[in-house]
Design an enzyme around this catalytic site. Structure first.
Site, PDB file in Angstrom:
ATOM      1  N   ILE A   1      14.296   7.216  -3.729  1.00 52.73           N
ATOM      2  CA  ILE A   1      14.313   6.289  -4.873  1.00 52.73           C
ATOM      3  C   ILE A   1      14.145   4.872  -4.319  1.00 52.73           C
ATOM      4  O   ILE A   1      14.856   4.471  -3.384  1.00 52.73           O
ATOM      5  CB  ILE A   1      15.632   6.433  -5.664  1.00 52.73           C
ATOM      6  CG1 ILE A   1      15.678   7.826  -6.294  1.00 52.73           C
ATOM      7  CG2 ILE A   1      15.753   5.343  -6.733  1.00 52.73           C
ATOM      8  CD1 ILE A   1      16.952   8.164  -7.009  1.00 52.73           C
ATOM      9  N   LEU A   2      13.181   4.140  -4.854  1.00 50.74           N
ATOM     10  CA  LEU A   2      12.938   2.776  -4.356  1.00 50.74           C
ATOM     11  C   LEU A   2      14.083   1.868  -4.781  1.00 50.74           C
ATOM     12  O   LEU A   2      14.537   1.924  -5.932  1.00 50.74           O
ATOM     13  CB  LEU A   2      11.622   2.232  -4.929  1.00 50.74           C
ATOM     14  CG  LEU A   2      10.349   2.971  -4.537  1.00 50.74           C
ATOM     15  CD1 LEU A   2       9.129   2.293  -5.143  1.00 50.74           C
ATOM     16  CD2 LEU A   2      10.202   3.062  -3.024  1.00 50.74           C
ATOM     17  N   GLU A  45      -2.083  17.530 -12.376  1.00 49.73           N
ATOM     18  CA  GLU A  45      -1.824  16.239 -11.724  1.00 49.73           C
ATOM     19  C   GLU A  45      -3.053  15.741 -10.963  1.00 49.73           C
ATOM     20  O   GLU A  45      -3.341  14.546 -10.956  1.00 49.73           O
ATOM     21  CB  GLU A  45      -0.649  16.373 -10.748  1.00 49.73           C
ATOM     22  CG  GLU A  45       0.681  16.555 -11.439  1.00 49.73           C
ATOM     23  CD  GLU A  45       1.843  16.704 -10.471  1.00 49.73           C
ATOM     24  OE1 GLU A  45       2.974  16.542 -10.902  1.00 49.73           O
ATOM     25  OE2 GLU A  45       1.616  16.991  -9.275  1.00 49.73           O
ATOM     26  N   HIS A  97       5.117  12.337 -12.325  1.00 51.66           N
ATOM     27  CA  HIS A  97       6.307  13.169 -12.499  1.00 51.66           C
ATOM     28  C   HIS A  97       5.898  14.478 -13.175  1.00 51.66           C
ATOM     29  O   HIS A  97       5.139  14.465 -14.149  1.00 51.66           O
ATOM     30  CB  HIS A  97       7.331  12.412 -13.358  1.00 51.66           C
ATOM     31  CG  HIS A  97       8.601  13.170 -13.557  1.00 51.66           C
ATOM     32  ND1 HIS A  97       9.547  13.287 -12.563  1.00 51.66           N
ATOM     33  CD2 HIS A  97       9.062  13.886 -14.607  1.00 51.66           C
ATOM     34  CE1 HIS A  97      10.550  14.036 -13.007  1.00 51.66           C
ATOM     35  NE2 HIS A  97      10.279  14.407 -14.245  1.00 51.66           N
ATOM     36  N   SER A 139      -0.774  16.929  -1.833  1.00 53.43           N
ATOM     37  CA  SER A 139      -1.960  17.426  -2.562  1.00 53.43           C
ATOM     38  C   SER A 139      -2.460  16.374  -3.549  1.00 53.43           C
ATOM     39  O   SER A 139      -3.666  16.263  -3.783  1.00 53.43           O
ATOM     40  CB  SER A 139      -1.668  18.757  -3.265  1.00 53.43           C
ATOM     41  OG  SER A 139      -0.754  18.579  -4.314  1.00 53.43           O
ATOM     42  N   GLU A 155      15.022   2.102 -13.658  1.00 59.78           N
ATOM     43  CA  GLU A 155      15.607   3.330 -14.199  1.00 59.78           C
ATOM     44  C   GLU A 155      14.723   4.523 -13.824  1.00 59.78           C
ATOM     45  O   GLU A 155      13.501   4.488 -14.047  1.00 59.78           O
ATOM     46  CB  GLU A 155      15.694   3.208 -15.719  1.00 59.78           C
ATOM     47  CG  GLU A 155      16.784   4.065 -16.308  1.00 59.78           C
ATOM     48  CD  GLU A 155      16.760   3.994 -17.828  1.00 59.78           C
ATOM     49  OE1 GLU A 155      17.043   5.017 -18.449  1.00 59.78           O
ATOM     50  OE2 GLU A 155      16.405   2.921 -18.370  1.00 59.78           O
ATOM     51  N   LEU A 156      15.339   5.566 -13.279  1.00 58.80           N
ATOM     52  CA  LEU A 156      14.575   6.710 -12.748  1.00 58.80           C
ATOM     53  C   LEU A 156      13.720   7.401 -13.815  1.00 58.80           C
ATOM     54  O   LEU A 156      14.223   7.803 -14.864  1.00 58.80           O
ATOM     55  CB  LEU A 156      15.556   7.726 -12.138  1.00 58.80           C
ATOM     56  CG  LEU A 156      14.912   8.924 -11.438  1.00 58.80           C
ATOM     57  CD1 LEU A 156      14.232   8.508 -10.142  1.00 58.80           C
ATOM     58  CD2 LEU A 156      15.946  10.011 -11.176  1.00 58.80           C
ATOM     59  N   ASP A 157      12.429   7.536 -13.526  1.00 56.21           N
ATOM     60  CA  ASP A 157      11.474   8.267 -14.381  1.00 56.21           C
ATOM     61  C   ASP A 157      11.447   7.753 -15.823  1.00 56.21           C
ATOM     62  O   ASP A 157      11.186   8.526 -16.757  1.00 56.21           O
ATOM     63  CB  ASP A 157      11.793   9.787 -14.393  1.00 56.21           C
ATOM     64  CG  ASP A 157      11.705  10.400 -13.004  1.00 56.21           C
ATOM     65  OD1 ASP A 157      10.922   9.901 -12.180  1.00 56.21           O
ATOM     66  OD2 ASP A 157      12.422  11.382 -12.741  1.00 56.21           O
ATOM     67  N   MET A 201       9.991  11.194  -2.001  1.00 53.81           N
ATOM     68  CA  MET A 201      11.275  11.710  -2.458  1.00 53.81           C
ATOM     69  C   MET A 201      12.437  10.723  -2.344  1.00 53.81           C
ATOM     70  O   MET A 201      13.586  11.098  -2.525  1.00 53.81           O
ATOM     71  CB  MET A 201      11.615  13.010  -1.701  1.00 53.81           C
ATOM     72  CG  MET A 201      10.622  14.131  -1.955  1.00 53.81           C
ATOM     73  SD  MET A 201      10.341  14.454  -3.730  1.00 53.81           S
ATOM     74  CE  MET A 201      11.843  15.341  -4.146  1.00 53.81           C
TER      75      MET A 201
HETATM   76  C1  GRF Z   1       4.214  16.549  -7.559  1.00 49.36           C
HETATM   77  O1  GRF Z   1       4.485  17.672  -8.323  1.00 49.36           O
HETATM   78  C2  GRF Z   1       4.657  15.300  -8.260  1.00 49.36           C
HETATM   79  O2  GRF Z   1       4.695  15.420  -9.651  1.00 49.36           O
HETATM   80  C3  GRF Z   1       6.059  15.086  -7.762  1.00 49.36           C
HETATM   81  O3  GRF Z   1       6.032  15.544  -6.425  1.00 49.36           O
HETATM   82  C4  GRF Z   1       5.024  16.538  -6.269  1.00 49.36           C
HETATM   83  C5  GRF Z   1       4.192  16.138  -5.078  1.00 49.36           C
HETATM   84  O4  GRF Z   1       3.284  17.126  -4.681  1.00 49.36           O
HETATM   85  N1  GRF Z   1       6.436  13.709  -7.899  1.00 49.36           N
HETATM   86  P1  GRF Z   1       2.220  16.823  -3.543  1.00 49.36           P
HETATM   87  O5  GRF Z   1       2.974  16.393  -2.307  1.00 49.36           O
HETATM   88  O6  GRF Z   1       1.307  15.773  -4.043  1.00 49.36           O
HETATM   89  O7  GRF Z   1       1.525  18.140  -3.322  1.00 49.36           O
END
Ligand code: GRF
Length: 212
Positions: free
Chosen positions: A90-91, A172, A107, A15, A141-143, A88
């Site tokens: 981690i690089l 977002e 995030h 999305s 470092e993550l996030d 999903m």
């Molecule tokens: C989002 O909530 C973002 O913050 C997280 O993963 C989700 C991805 O949602 N990193 P979408 O696939 O963009 O709908």
């Protein structure tokens, strides 16, 4: 100055990818959407927008092979900016080093609060007044990379994990394309070796904070 080449990495629904596609700008062009999941709906969104896609299935490759393939694909695509949008994996360090200062992530929390997973649950359990989303540079470092922008919303008494997730998603979709656009039109700069946000336009407060 126009049409910076961006590559978007996804794993699922996409999305945020859709919001980035729909944003009206000449400052960036999505040159490829890369997914680690063959079934990711985001790939369909990209195809519907005539954007090239690539899939590197993470379940068919060992982690080391996956990382090497992803690095190869990214080098080949030669993007100005790599945008993680629900990716999903981690690089690994090689990728972060190669594209230092050129990778951003969104995030679902007001970082530095609640790195990692289950951010909506954590915000509810802590009885926070506010929740939201953060766009940040990706470092090893993550996030934890420098924050580029945040979108804040008020948690209501009857909010649940589900309603909060939905609200954060909406936030977002406003925040992410805007920050990407600011980077691509060079209103925000990130130095190569040490990602840093430099304020170039006086009318921008950085990190940008949107209140919903
Ligand atoms: C989002 O909530 C973002 O913050 C997280 O993963 C989700 C991805 O949602 N990193 P979408 O696939 O963009 O709908």
């Amino acid at each position: 100055m126009t049409n910076k080449r961006i590559v978007v990495l996804i794993s699922g629904n996409g999305s945020n990818l859709q919001a980035i596609i729909d944003y009206k700008t000449l400052n960036y062009k999505i040159t490829c959407v890369v997914s680690d999941q063959e079934e990711a709906y985001g790939l369909m969104r990209a195809r519907m927008a005539n954007i090239p896609t690539k899939t590197i299935p993470s379940n068919k490759n060992l982690k080391k092979e996956f990382d090497a393939l992803l690095l190869e694909v990214l080098i080949d695509l030669n993007p100005d900016l790599i945008v993680l949008a629900g990716f999903m994996k981690i690089l690994n360090e090689d990728i972060v080093d190669t594209f230092n200062g050129k990778i951003i992530n969104i995030h679902p929390s007001l970082l530095p609060k609640y790195k990692g997973l289950h951010t909506h649950r954590k915000a509810l359990e802590a009885q926070d007044k506010y929740h939201g989303a953060t766009v940040h540079c990706v470092t090893k470092e993550l996030d934890a990379g420098p924050i580029l922008g945040q979108c804040q919303l008020t948690i209501c008494k009857d909010d649940t994990e589900i309603t909060l997730k939905e609200k954060v998603h909406q936030a977002e979709h406003i925040l992410y394309p805007l920050i990407i656009d600011y980077i691509c039109n060079e209103s925000i700069s990130i130095t190569n070796n040490q990602p840093q946000v430099i304020q170039k336009r006086k009318d921008l407060i950085i990190p940008i904070r949107i209140n919903l």
